[in-house]
Design an enzyme around this catalytic site. Sequence first.
Site, PDB file in Angstrom:
ATOM      1  N   PHE A  75      34.217  36.244  48.169  1.00  0.00           N
ATOM      2  CA  PHE A  75      34.332  37.487  47.155  1.00  0.00           C
ATOM      3  C   PHE A  75      33.185  37.550  46.166  1.00  0.00           C
ATOM      4  O   PHE A  75      32.772  36.777  46.405  1.00  0.00           O
ATOM      5  CB  PHE A  75      35.553  37.537  46.072  1.00  0.00           C
ATOM      6  CG  PHE A  75      35.468  38.928  45.942  1.00  0.00           C
ATOM      7  CD1 PHE A  75      36.473  39.536  45.618  1.00  0.00           C
ATOM      8  CD2 PHE A  75      34.578  38.108  43.569  1.00  0.00           C
ATOM      9  CE1 PHE A  75      36.299  40.454  44.995  1.00  0.00           C
ATOM     10  CE2 PHE A  75      35.291  39.730  42.901  1.00  0.00           C
ATOM     11  CZ  PHE A  75      35.491  40.722  44.192  1.00  0.00           C
ATOM     12  N   ASP A 131      26.261  31.777  44.657  1.00  0.00           N
ATOM     13  CA  ASP A 131      26.865  32.886  43.599  1.00  0.00           C
ATOM     14  C   ASP A 131      27.772  32.071  42.939  1.00  0.00           C
ATOM     15  O   ASP A 131      28.698  30.962  43.791  1.00  0.00           O
ATOM     16  CB  ASP A 131      27.283  33.415  45.091  1.00  0.00           C
ATOM     17  CG  ASP A 131      28.599  35.739  43.883  1.00  0.00           C
ATOM     18  OD1 ASP A 131      28.769  34.842  42.529  1.00  0.00           O
ATOM     19  OD2 ASP A 131      29.030  36.190  44.190  1.00  0.00           O
ATOM     20  N   LYS A 147      29.565  36.508  34.626  1.00  0.00           N
ATOM     21  CA  LYS A 147      30.824  35.979  33.481  1.00  0.00           C
ATOM     22  C   LYS A 147      30.197  35.345  32.519  1.00  0.00           C
ATOM     23  O   LYS A 147      30.051  35.997  31.420  1.00  0.00           O
ATOM     24  CB  LYS A 147      31.298  35.905  34.447  1.00  0.00           C
ATOM     25  CG  LYS A 147      32.250  36.277  36.094  1.00  0.00           C
ATOM     26  CD  LYS A 147      33.484  36.168  36.475  1.00  0.00           C
ATOM     27  CE  LYS A 147      33.801  37.501  37.223  1.00  0.00           C
ATOM     28  NZ  LYS A 147      33.997  36.875  38.703  1.00  0.00           N
TER      29      LYS A 147
HETATM   30  C1  LIG Z   1      33.837  38.294  39.774  1.00  0.00           C
HETATM   31  C2  LIG Z   1      32.563  37.574  40.871  1.00  0.00           C
HETATM   32  C3  LIG Z   1      31.797  38.493  41.416  1.00  0.00           C
HETATM   33  C4  LIG Z   1      31.622  39.782  40.810  1.00  0.00           C
HETATM   34  O1  LIG Z   1      31.233  40.248  39.066  1.00  0.00           O
HETATM   35  P1  LIG Z   1      30.984  41.917  38.376  1.00  0.00           P
HETATM   36  O2  LIG Z   1      30.877  41.262  37.146  1.00  0.00           O
HETATM   37  O3  LIG Z   1      32.497  41.769  38.955  1.00  0.00           O
HETATM   38  O4  LIG Z   1      30.493  42.729  39.198  1.00  0.00           O
HETATM   39  C5  LIG Z   1      30.548  38.134  42.032  1.00  0.00           C
HETATM   40  N1  LIG Z   1      30.655  36.990  42.678  1.00  0.00           N
HETATM   41  C6  LIG Z   1      32.239  35.759  42.668  1.00  0.00           C
HETATM   42  C7  LIG Z   1      32.111  34.417  43.189  1.00  0.00           C
HETATM   43  C8  LIG Z   1      32.887  36.414  41.593  1.00  0.00           C
HETATM   44  O5  LIG Z   1      33.925  35.795  40.893  1.00  0.00           O
END
Ligand SMILES: *Cc1c(COP(=O)(O)O)cnc(C)c1O
Length: 414
Positions: A146, A233, A262
């Site tokens: 994701f 990520d 985040k």
């Molecule tokens: C939440 C998330 C994203 C995307 O972040 P958004 O601010 O919702 O665009 C990307 N990578 C990971 C691992 C995430 O948990």
Amino acid sequence: MNTLNKTQSEQAIDLENKYGAHNYHPLPVVLSKGDGVYVWDVEGKRYYDFLSAYSAVNQGHCHPKIVDALVEQSKRLALTSRAFYNDMLGKYEKFACKYFGFDKLLPMNTGAEAVETALKICRRWAYEKKGITENKAEIIVCKNNFHGRTTTIISFSNDPVARTHFGPYTNGFIKIEYDNLQELEITLKTNPNVAGFLVEPIQGEAGVYVPSEGYLKQAKALCEKYNVLFIADEVQTGIARTGKLLAVQHEDVVPDILILGKAMSGGAYPISAVLANNDIMNVITPGSHGSTFGGNPVAAAVAIAALTVVKEENLAENAEKLGQLFRNKINEYITTSNIVRLVRGKGLLNAIVIKEEEESETAWNICLRLRDNGLLAKPTHGNIIRFAPPLVMTQEQLLDCVAIISRTLQEFEK
Ligand SMILES: *Cc1c(COP(=O)(O)O)cnc(C)c1O
């Protein structure tokens, strides 16, 4: 039914249903206030937040230091765009670079934007530094990843819910199994056009899949061997969530490109960032990438405050300690449980797997009962429930939460 007979919660849900696009399926609870580990609904009922806005609120809801930074900077200067310099961005960039140990930072707003940014940097690096033929660069990604919801990102997702009827998809990605070093090495060996390997240190949305010990370290070594960028990520796993500042630090890995989002803001503001050293980041030139809001003064002030709170309040250490305690307690519960198969995770990023088919309603129903009992969590995929409270939680509060969770699960035992 007449709106007059509806609760405030029902009215709020009706409004979203009627006027908002249906791109989420929220748990039916309407929140109007937050403080630390708690949130309150419009009727005044208090809950423990066990999602933390997907780990954006690691520092706790409405942290006074972060809110102050937001308010004070908003009063002084909120947005200049990058057409001009501002007196906060450089300060923040230096602070974050020292904090995470990189030469340079590229500021964006959302996680998906930061992932897109990392992919662009990686492709440019492929052509300008590695010498891959134009338009031939490939980036390896993992199944069940994701990374967000933009057109390119869903192109390399294998989640039909995220992908269906959104084609045509972006090329240039190779999907391999997560936590499979053999497949990674074969893919690297047989594809000379690979420029990068994009990976989540723990697959959060997929259901908190923790890879085998040594996976990240060896994957990084393979990337070095084949001159491929290791792109971490850490949008969800980063910033103390898993018991270290970054999840890759559990294996002493330094990524070539680090993606954060985040909790960069503690939930107060959309802030994301990509960090890398000069040899990589310098492929980005004026006009090749940007964002009107990225790196605005409010974001800069909020991020400095949010990252300061993480260190001042020892949130990584607390996540490590409480995470151990949480898994120990849930494992104790599991020894006598017929419905919970296992608990897994690192630090305060954990999940339980319910002994049911993926499509079963049990996990959802458990979350509804948890809500009734004063704790908010949500299933990730079908039968998996993620537990990720704010990292400012105390041991006493955590034990209180374990009691709520145990009591609730008990109601579902057969
Ligand atoms: C939440 C998330 C994203 C995307 O972040 P958004 O601010 O919702 O665009 C990307 N990578 C990971 C691992 C995430 O948990």
